[in-house]
Scaffold this active site. Structure first.
Site, short mmCIF file in Angstrom:
data_model
loop_
_atom_site.label_atom_id
_atom_site.label_comp_id
_atom_site.label_asym_id
_atom_site.label_seq_id
_atom_site.Cartn_x
_atom_site.Cartn_y
_atom_site.Cartn_z
N ASN A 49 0.84 -1.21 0.00
CA ASN A 49 0.00 0.00 0.00
C ASN A 49 0.87 1.26 0.00
O ASN A 49 0.42 2.32 0.42
CB ASN A 49 -0.90 0.01 1.24
N HIS A 135 -14.03 -1.99 6.36
CA HIS A 135 -12.85 -2.75 6.77
C HIS A 135 -13.08 -3.47 8.11
O HIS A 135 -13.83 -3.00 8.97
CB HIS A 135 -11.67 -1.79 6.90
N GLU A 181 -15.88 4.35 4.27
CA GLU A 181 -14.50 4.59 3.83
C GLU A 181 -14.52 5.51 2.62
O GLU A 181 -15.48 5.46 1.84
CB GLU A 181 -13.84 3.26 3.43
N SER A 185 -11.02 -0.54 0.54
CA SER A 185 -9.69 -1.14 0.52
C SER A 185 -9.53 -2.31 -0.44
O SER A 185 -8.42 -2.60 -0.87
CB SER A 185 -9.31 -1.59 1.93
N ASP A 210 -13.30 6.72 7.12
CA ASP A 210 -11.95 6.14 7.13
C ASP A 210 -11.27 6.48 5.80
O ASP A 210 -11.62 5.96 4.75
CB ASP A 210 -12.06 4.62 7.32
N HIS A 213 -7.00 4.77 2.65
CA HIS A 213 -6.41 4.62 1.31
C HIS A 213 -6.52 5.89 0.48
O HIS A 213 -6.14 5.89 -0.70
CB HIS A 213 -7.04 3.43 0.59
N LYS A 244 -0.09 3.47 4.96
CA LYS A 244 -0.24 3.28 3.50
C LYS A 244 0.66 4.31 2.80
O LYS A 244 1.85 4.13 2.74
CB LYS A 244 -1.70 3.41 3.08
C1 LIG Z 1 -9.74 0.80 5.24
C2 LIG Z 1 -8.72 0.45 6.26
N1 LIG Z 1 -8.86 0.93 7.50
C3 LIG Z 1 -7.96 0.65 8.46
C4 LIG Z 1 -6.87 -0.13 8.22
C5 LIG Z 1 -5.92 -0.46 9.32
O1 LIG Z 1 -4.82 0.38 9.26
P1 LIG Z 1 -3.40 -0.07 9.83
O2 LIG Z 1 -2.78 -0.95 8.80
O3 LIG Z 1 -2.69 1.22 10.03
O4 LIG Z 1 -3.64 -0.79 11.11
C6 LIG Z 1 -6.67 -0.63 6.92
C7 LIG Z 1 -5.47 -1.41 6.57
O5 LIG Z 1 -5.17 -2.46 6.86
C8 LIG Z 1 -7.64 -0.35 5.93
O6 LIG Z 1 -7.51 -0.87 4.71
#
Ligand SMILES: Cc1ncc(COP(=O)(O)O)c(C=O)c1O
Length: 381
Positions: A49, A135, A181, A185, A210, A213, A244
């Protein structure tokens, strides 16, 4: 039951394997970057990512080292005890300024941000309304909260409207939070943010977005989808992560000062966990500066060009190639690896059953020729 009889994990592992759902760790033999090594072979990395190529950037590594020199290795306590060190405070100030919010709060990961904050923001009398494709961290945070969870089909504004109407008819005074989001993702599509903002205002709900990405990728200075649409002050909780585009790790929320104060008191992943290493916060500040700089703009331009080589007009660096069965996705991923490309097969429960896929993620650090060559390989699958 005696100890000898207690079942071990073999049965579950066999079940996972039979369903084509067993996952195994496959370590790389090199640092991350656009080219990586595994099992003695060099591969183009279309699995990470690292959309702007900062994870292997020497200047960012240097900022990390500078952070260690200035502040030492660890933070030695939770934030509330004595773990809040100068870079944590400076990073939160810089983030709030960059995101146009009153305040910001950083966590040790995006996952910790979601599972810590949602249960602090909502409880048993409240309602969390989630997009179906949210997610795992958002789903787990919602479950932990004890709030009523309602789910709307992916990006379906009409269904969300009906859901909010029915919630408000029954619970006129409940705290209702819509959770979604900005860039999904595993699908790489965008949420209809402007419509969702209208709706949540109409129904007196809050919005938790969120931007994991989208941070670094979309909007002026890479500040995300809300910034791109000029809606930053209408999104109550802008979540994101440094794991990311920023090439590091650590999560954040941009929010009002009073919500921040509540989280400092109640978010269990914040209260009961050692503060992230100060050097990481120091490096995150450098990453934030880079993302917002002219160099960040250049990287985003390169990224957009690379994305268009694979898929014209696709809105994000995440390009799914739907294959359906687990076996087909695993076979396609293995075939691409044989040809020199690392592209992961994504299966249930990360995506719904029957929608296994390849997830191609594009980076500004890929040469356009490598993206074109991958596109040709995918065409031959
Ligand atoms: C949409 C989304 N939110 C949260 C996360 C979690 O983030 P992190 O990898 O910093 O724990 C991810 C990634 O894994 C994600 O894709």
């Amino acid at each position: 039951m005696s100890r000898q009889e207690m079942p071990g994990p073999q049965h579950e592992l066999a079940e996972l394997s039979a369903a084509g759902l067993l996952r195994t760790l496959k370590p790389l033999d090199s640092p991350t970057g656009p080219r990586v090594a595994r099992d003695g072979r060099e591969l183009w990395n279309f699995a990470s990512n690292d959309y702007l190529g900062l994870a292997s950037d020497p200047e960012l590594a240097e900022a990390f080292i500078e952070g260690v020199r200035k502040y030492g290795a660890g933070s030695a306590a939770s934030r509330l005890v004595c773990g809040t060190l100068p870079p944590h405070r400076l990073l939160e100030e810089a983030l709030a300024a960059a995101k146009g919010s009153e305040a910001a709060l950083v966590f040790s990961s995006g996952f910790a941000t979601a599972v810590g904050s949602l249960p602090a923001l909502a409880g048993k009398d409240d309602v969390l309304v989630l997009d179906k494709l949210c997610h795992a961290s958002l789903i787990d945070g919602a479950r932990l909260s004890g709030a009523t969870i309602r789910v709307f089909p992916h990006n379906d504004v009409a269904k969300l409207t009906r859901l909010l109407e029915s919630i408000r008819a029954k619970q006129p005074d409940a705290r209702v939070i819509v959770v979604t989001e900005s860039v999904f993702s595993m699908d790489g599509d965008l949420c209809p943010l402007a419509e969702i903002v209208e709706l949540k205002n109409l129904h007196g709900a809050l919005l938790f977005l969120d931007e994991a990405h989208a941070f670094g990728v979309l909007g002026p200075q890479g500040m995300g989808l809300a910034a791109q649409l000029g809606l930053q002050d209408r999104v109550d909780f802008q979540m994101g992560t440094f794991s990311k585009s920023a090439g590091l790790s650590g999560g954040y929320l941009a929010l009002s000062s009073s919500w921040r104060e509540l989280l400092v008191n109640r978010a269990r992943s914040f209260v009961y966990s050692t503060a992230p290493p100060p050097a990481l916060a120091h490096a995150a500040m450098a990453a934030l500066e880079r993302i917002r700089s002219a160099d960040g703009d250049l990287r985003r331009t390169q990224l957009r060009e690379n994305i268009s080589v694979l898929s014209a007009k696709h809105p994000s660096p995440i390009v799914p190639v739907l294959l359906g069965s687990n076996e087909a996705a695993l076979a396609a991923s293995a075939r691409l690896e044989e040809r020199g490309y690392l592209v992961p097969a994504i299966r249930y429960p990360t995506v719904p059953r029957g929608t296994a896929r390849l997830r191609v993620s594009i980076s500004a650090s890929h040469p356009a020729e490598a993206v074109a060559a991958l596109a040709a390989e995918i065409g031959h699958l």
